[in-house]
Motif scaffolding. Sequence first.
Motif, mmCIF file in Angstrom:
data_model
loop_
_atom_site.group_PDB
_atom_site.id
_atom_site.type_symbol
_atom_site.label_atom_id
_atom_site.label_comp_id
_atom_site.label_asym_id
_atom_site.label_seq_id
_atom_site.Cartn_x
_atom_site.Cartn_y
_atom_site.Cartn_z
ATOM 1 N N VAL A 15 0.852 -1.186 0.000
ATOM 2 C CA VAL A 15 0.000 0.000 0.000
ATOM 3 C C VAL A 15 0.886 1.234 0.000
ATOM 4 O O VAL A 15 1.927 1.249 0.667
ATOM 5 N N ILE A 16 0.478 2.266 -0.749
ATOM 6 C CA ILE A 16 1.148 3.565 -0.642
ATOM 7 C C ILE A 16 0.141 4.572 -0.107
ATOM 8 O O ILE A 16 -1.049 4.503 -0.401
ATOM 9 N N GLU A 17 0.641 5.500 0.711
ATOM 10 C CA GLU A 17 -0.229 6.401 1.448
ATOM 11 C C GLU A 17 -0.031 7.848 1.020
ATOM 12 O O GLU A 17 0.913 8.499 1.452
ATOM 13 N N PRO A 18 -0.916 8.386 0.185
ATOM 14 C CA PRO A 18 -0.862 9.813 -0.128
ATOM 15 C C PRO A 18 -1.740 10.611 0.832
ATOM 16 O O PRO A 18 -2.953 10.409 0.885
ATOM 17 N N ASP A 19 -1.148 11.482 1.623
ATOM 18 C CA ASP A 19 -1.926 12.462 2.363
ATOM 19 C C ASP A 19 -2.447 13.491 1.368
ATOM 20 O O ASP A 19 -1.739 13.855 0.417
ATOM 21 N N LEU A 20 -3.661 13.987 1.582
ATOM 22 C CA LEU A 20 -4.268 14.881 0.604
ATOM 23 C C LEU A 20 -4.663 16.215 1.217
ATOM 24 O O LEU A 20 -5.263 16.263 2.298
ATOM 25 N N VAL A 21 -4.324 17.295 0.490
ATOM 26 C CA VAL A 21 -4.796 18.637 0.812
ATOM 27 C C VAL A 21 -5.397 19.224 -0.462
ATOM 28 O O VAL A 21 -5.221 18.683 -1.548
ATOM 29 N N LEU A 22 -6.120 20.324 -0.306
ATOM 30 C CA LEU A 22 -6.768 20.951 -1.457
ATOM 31 C C LEU A 22 -5.987 22.157 -1.949
ATOM 32 O O LEU A 22 -5.426 22.925 -1.161
ATOM 33 N N THR A 23 -5.965 22.331 -3.264
ATOM 34 C CA THR A 23 -5.387 23.520 -3.873
ATOM 35 C C THR A 23 -6.465 24.591 -4.005
ATOM 36 O O THR A 23 -7.656 24.351 -3.767
ATOM 37 N N LYS A 24 -6.061 25.772 -4.426
ATOM 38 C CA LYS A 24 -7.004 26.878 -4.602
ATOM 39 C C LYS A 24 -8.089 26.519 -5.606
ATOM 40 O O LYS A 24 -9.254 26.919 -5.452
ATOM 41 N N ASP A 25 -7.709 25.748 -6.636
ATOM 42 C CA ASP A 25 -8.664 25.368 -7.669
ATOM 43 C C ASP A 25 -9.267 23.985 -7.439
ATOM 44 O O ASP A 25 -9.783 23.351 -8.359
ATOM 45 N N MET A 70 -7.444 12.160 4.185
ATOM 46 C CA MET A 70 -7.967 13.520 4.081
ATOM 47 C C MET A 70 -7.423 14.327 5.261
ATOM 48 O O MET A 70 -7.761 14.069 6.410
ATOM 49 N N LYS A 71 -6.588 15.299 4.963
ATOM 50 C CA LYS A 71 -5.960 16.096 6.018
ATOM 51 C C LYS A 71 -6.830 17.304 6.381
ATOM 52 O O LYS A 71 -7.299 18.042 5.515
ATOM 53 N N HIS A 72 -7.062 17.457 7.665
ATOM 54 C CA HIS A 72 -7.725 18.642 8.225
ATOM 55 C C HIS A 72 -9.042 18.991 7.518
ATOM 56 O O HIS A 72 -9.230 20.126 7.051
ATOM 57 N N PRO A 73 -9.992 18.049 7.447
ATOM 58 C CA PRO A 73 -11.272 18.361 6.792
ATOM 59 C C PRO A 73 -11.983 19.581 7.370
ATOM 60 O O PRO A 73 -12.595 20.358 6.627
ATOM 61 N N SER A 74 -11.902 19.778 8.689
ATOM 62 C CA SER A 74 -12.594 20.914 9.304
ATOM 63 C C SER A 74 -12.006 22.243 8.832
ATOM 64 O O SER A 74 -12.725 23.245 8.712
ATOM 65 N N TYR A 75 -10.714 22.270 8.583
ATOM 66 C CA TYR A 75 -10.057 23.474 8.071
ATOM 67 C C TYR A 75 -10.700 23.888 6.755
ATOM 68 O O TYR A 75 -10.997 25.071 6.530
ATOM 69 N N TYR A 76 -10.913 22.913 5.874
ATOM 70 C CA TYR A 76 -11.507 23.223 4.575
ATOM 71 C C TYR A 76 -12.991 23.558 4.709
ATOM 72 O O TYR A 76 -13.502 24.444 4.009
ATOM 73 N N GLU A 77 -13.678 22.896 5.611
ATOM 74 C CA GLU A 77 -15.092 23.195 5.832
ATOM 75 C C GLU A 77 -15.273 24.643 6.249
ATOM 76 O O GLU A 77 -16.197 25.333 5.795
ATOM 77 N N VAL A 82 -9.712 4.631 2.622
ATOM 78 C CA VAL A 82 -9.775 6.055 2.963
ATOM 79 C C VAL A 82 -9.613 6.226 4.466
ATOM 80 O O VAL A 82 -10.174 5.458 5.251
ATOM 81 N N GLN A 83 -8.866 7.258 4.867
ATOM 82 C CA GLN A 83 -8.588 7.480 6.286
ATOM 83 C C GLN A 83 -8.646 8.965 6.627
ATOM 84 O O GLN A 83 -8.527 9.834 5.749
ATOM 85 N N SER A 84 -8.808 9.228 7.913
ATOM 86 C CA SER A 84 -8.801 10.599 8.416
ATOM 87 C C SER A 84 -8.645 10.550 9.927
ATOM 88 O O SER A 84 -8.959 9.545 10.568
ATOM 89 N N PHE A 85 -8.194 11.655 10.501
ATOM 90 C CA PHE A 85 -8.186 11.814 11.949
ATOM 91 C C PHE A 85 -9.536 12.342 12.453
ATOM 92 O O PHE A 85 -9.739 12.417 13.659
ATOM 93 N N GLU A 86 -10.426 12.733 11.540
ATOM 94 C CA GLU A 86 -11.703 13.326 11.934
ATOM 95 C C GLU A 86 -12.832 12.338 11.649
ATOM 96 O O GLU A 86 -13.131 12.032 10.493
ATOM 97 N N TYR A 87 -13.448 11.865 12.707
ATOM 98 C CA TYR A 87 -14.491 10.843 12.628
ATOM 99 C C TYR A 87 -15.667 11.311 11.782
ATOM 100 O O TYR A 87 -16.169 10.582 10.920
#
Length: 343
Positions: free
Chosen positions: A67-77, A175-182, A210-215
């Motif tokens: 398995v390879i693990e890409p952490d994901l963040v969002l870009t401006k677009d 999915m990194k920091h979903p609440s930040y993006y929300e 799929v994984q996250s620190f936010e339940y």
Amino acid sequence: MSPKSALLRGAAVVTAAGALIGMAAAPAVAKPHHDEPTVIAHRGASGYLPEHTLEAYALAVELGADVIEPDLVLTKDGELLARHEPVLDETTDVAAHPEFAERKTTKLIDGKPVTGFFADDFTLAELKTLRAEERLPTLRPDSAAHDGEFELVTYDEVLDYVGTLGRKVITYPEMKHPSYYEDKGMSIEDALADLLEERKLDRRWSPVWVQSFEYESLLTIDERIDNPVGLNIDGQGEIPDATLDEYAETLDTISLNKNRIFPRAADGSISKPTDIVERAHERGLDVHVWTFRAENSFLPANLRSSTNPAEWGDIEAEFELFYDLGVDAVFSDFPDLAVAARD
């Protein structure tokens, strides 16, 4: 990326990764193995090459990772970028780009002010002008020697690459920091679900976990996809049965800090294991464990080889302790070492 360009890029990356093996730290190439426990390449083969680059992922595959693990963040677009956090400062050369100097700012992440350059203030085209850098240059100078060589990549590009491989390799996006993006009116859950649906990778048996620190984020995306989902749990201390019962009803996996399983004693040494693996398994939950790193700096005191923080200690013994407990998967910056200890 077109199918042809993906194939060409994938072939080039595999060739480059193979050449870089000898430069990294002479890791042993291993044949893939798909029995439990599963070996997850944490941010790619990030002990050898700058993390979250296509080259680090390709090296991990060549070293036998399942398995390879890409952490994901969002870009401006709205693109899904493979980075460990929204801030770019520690792992890219963004500070060396005077054209972006005015983008430095302070934002709140998890309620704390953070100053730096944020991926969501850059378009993907702008991010493609940056190059990756080693996060831990003092501990990993061989990896730092490759600073400036590798571009930043999207999860879409990672999936293109995985599609060129001759064997099944699972991707395990976080999915990194979903609440930040929300809070910014963005949804990392929708972005990931949209991509998986578009690629028809949103099914139960698709090679994507799929994984996250936010339940709550996992509950949200689980409404749109059928992929296995797992909650990352930091710290140490007992997880109550009632909490495990809830997780068993809603999740497939709990992914634990090592200290939840083998707590550290007051002197920093590894102590007796808890019963969390057994209790989770009784409820049908898989147990993944993070993060295994070879350097003394990260090992329990009684497994270190010296006082030199960069020198490697007895990581094989640490793997064996967890494997003997029956954990289902391990995250490691050094996937070859995890494979060797397992096999």
